[in-house]
Design an enzyme around this catalytic site. Structure first.
Site, PDB file in Angstrom:
ATOM      1  N   ASN A   1       0.912  -1.172   0.000  1.00 58.38           N
ATOM      2  CA  ASN A   1       0.000   0.000   0.000  1.00 58.38           C
ATOM      3  C   ASN A   1       0.929   1.195   0.000  1.00 58.38           C
ATOM      4  OD1 ASN A   1      -2.355   1.251   2.504  1.00 58.38           O
ATOM      5  ND2 ASN A   1      -2.191   1.790   0.364  1.00 58.38           N
TER       6      ASN A   1
ATOM      7  N   ASN B   1     -14.955   2.217   2.589  1.00 57.66           N
ATOM      8  CA  ASN B   1     -13.965   1.202   2.194  1.00 57.66           C
ATOM      9  C   ASN B   1     -14.640  -0.170   2.285  1.00 57.66           C
ATOM     10  OD1 ASN B   1     -11.313   2.895   2.189  1.00 57.66           O
ATOM     11  ND2 ASN B   1     -12.293   3.428   4.147  1.00 57.66           N
TER      12      ASN B   1
ATOM     13  N   GLU C   1     -10.561   0.104  -1.640  1.00 56.50           N
ATOM     14  CA  GLU C   1     -10.500   1.297  -0.799  1.00 56.50           C
ATOM     15  C   GLU C   1     -11.282   2.473  -1.381  1.00 56.50           C
ATOM     16  OE1 GLU C   1      -7.029   2.808   0.919  1.00 56.50           O
ATOM     17  OE2 GLU C   1      -6.017   0.866   1.122  1.00 56.50           O
TER      18      GLU C   1
ATOM     19  N   CYS D   1      -4.607  -2.882   3.302  1.00 56.09           N
ATOM     20  CA  CYS D   1      -5.318  -1.755   3.922  1.00 56.09           C
ATOM     21  C   CYS D   1      -5.279  -1.983   5.434  1.00 56.09           C
ATOM     22  CB  CYS D   1      -6.758  -1.697   3.419  1.00 56.09           C
ATOM     23  SG  CYS D   1      -7.722  -0.358   4.157  1.00 56.09           S
TER      24      CYS D   1
HETATM   25  N1  API Z   1      -8.936   4.734   1.534  1.00 52.01           N
HETATM   26  C1  API Z   1      -9.053   5.008   2.978  1.00 52.01           C
HETATM   27  C2  API Z   1      -7.788   5.728   3.499  1.00 52.01           C
HETATM   28  C3  API Z   1      -6.541   4.837   3.438  1.00 52.01           C
HETATM   29  C4  API Z   1      -6.704   3.599   4.264  1.00 52.01           C
HETATM   30  C5  API Z   1      -5.679   2.494   4.030  1.00 52.01           C
HETATM   31  N2  API Z   1      -4.681   2.727   3.030  1.00 52.01           N
HETATM   32  C6  API Z   1      -5.077   2.014   5.351  1.00 52.01           C
HETATM   33  O1  API Z   1      -3.939   1.498   5.354  1.00 52.01           O
HETATM   34  O2  API Z   1      -5.797   2.111   6.381  1.00 52.01           O
HETATM   35  C7  API Z   1     -10.305   5.879   3.218  1.00 52.01           C
HETATM   36  O3  API Z   1     -10.758   6.534   2.278  1.00 52.01           O
HETATM   37  O4  API Z   1     -10.794   5.891   4.363  1.00 52.01           O
END
Ligand code: API
Length: 277
Positions: free
Chosen positions: A13, A192, A210, A219
């Protein structure tokens, strides 16, 4: 002006990380989208911004922007990279770092083995905390999508998550159901979408579509949300190993109002400079 950045990832990620303590820049949504482009820009799932804290009890303010330019409340894989970044850039010497996010405070701890443990706070299930349009708080909600009804767990880790149990992550309809649930009208700020395959009470496979970035290799908040929902449904017991496409996370949660702890890696890939359009 040239903006210095570090490219990092947590289990694939990937992030562009910029320090706006020793640099100054104001990033518009369109600029974030251009920087996120994997051909015309740097390319990332999220942009992570380091700023001075507004709360004197915190060490830093941690801001997160998805590839579509939307600013969001939390990013778990990003939190581990944030801790690695501020130490590498000598913005702190602490190995236990308190950061403020739009989704609430986090404590980041860099362990001796260079893995990072994040106190993610307690998961929240009340629909209003996502937000999610539902009349009551329950372990599973019926959600109609394109004429079919699915059972989803609704969890906030500061950011909103819908968790769907599937027989196999390999055959899960991520490309079709991910976007349809992400933009479902019952999630006013989108959501998500996690696809969870339970292997045993202490092990799951997970894929996440996501909000604002599409399917990612991992994620962090999605892993936390899936484990919290699984424990609440009586399917899982802490600790849980979460197998994501990019690698594994360890999630511990005793339940109720106790904080959920996430442990995993944070990698630096390269440093760069870019002229902001
Ligand atoms: N797309 C997510 C933010 C990044 C979350 C993810 N990359 C993680 O490691 O928690 C959202 O819109 O809430």
């Amino acid at each position: 002006m040239l903006l210095h950045f570090t490219k990092m990832h947590g289990l694939g990620n990937d992030f562009m990380v910029i320090d706006l303590i020793t640099q100054r820049a104001r990033l518009r949504d369109e600029q974030v989208r251009q920087l996120a482009d994997r051909r015309f820009g740097v390319g990332f799932d999220q942009l992570l911004v380091v700023e001075p804290p507004r709360d004197p009890d915190m060490d830093f303010r941690y801001r997160i922007f998805n590839a579509d330019g939307s600013e969001v409340e939390n990013c778990g894989n990003g939190a581990r990279c944030f801790a690695r970044f501020v130490l590498d850039q000598r913005l702190t010497h602490k190995r236990e770092i308190r950061v403020e996010t739009a989704g609430g405070p986090l404590t980041l701890k860099v362990n001796d083995d260079d893995q990072v443990t994040v106190d993610m706070g307690a998961p929240r299930f009340s629909p209003a905390t996502l937000p999610f349009d539902a009349t009551e708080d329950r372990p599973l909600h019926a959600l109609e999508v394109d004429g079919e009804t699915y059972e989803i767990g609704a969890v906030s880790m500061g950011n909103p998550h819908a968790v769907l149990r599937v027989r196999s992550v390999d055959s899960a309809p991520v490309e079709r159901l991910g976007p349809a649930i992400e933009a479902h009208p019952r999630f006013p700020r989108r959501v998500n979408v996690g696809f969870m395959q339970v292997v045993s009470p202490h092990e799951i496979h997970l894929r996440v579509f996501e909000r604002g970035s599409g399917e990612t290799l991992a994620c962090g908040t999605g892993a936390c949300a899936a484990v919290a929902s699984g424990i609440r449904q009586g399917l899982l017991q802490s600790p849980v190993t979460v197998h994501l496409r990019g690698g594994d996370l360890r999630i511990e949660w005793p339940g109720e109002e106790a904080p959920l702890m996430m442990t995993g890696p944070a990698e630096r890939v390269f440093e760069g400079r870019i002229a902001l359009a």
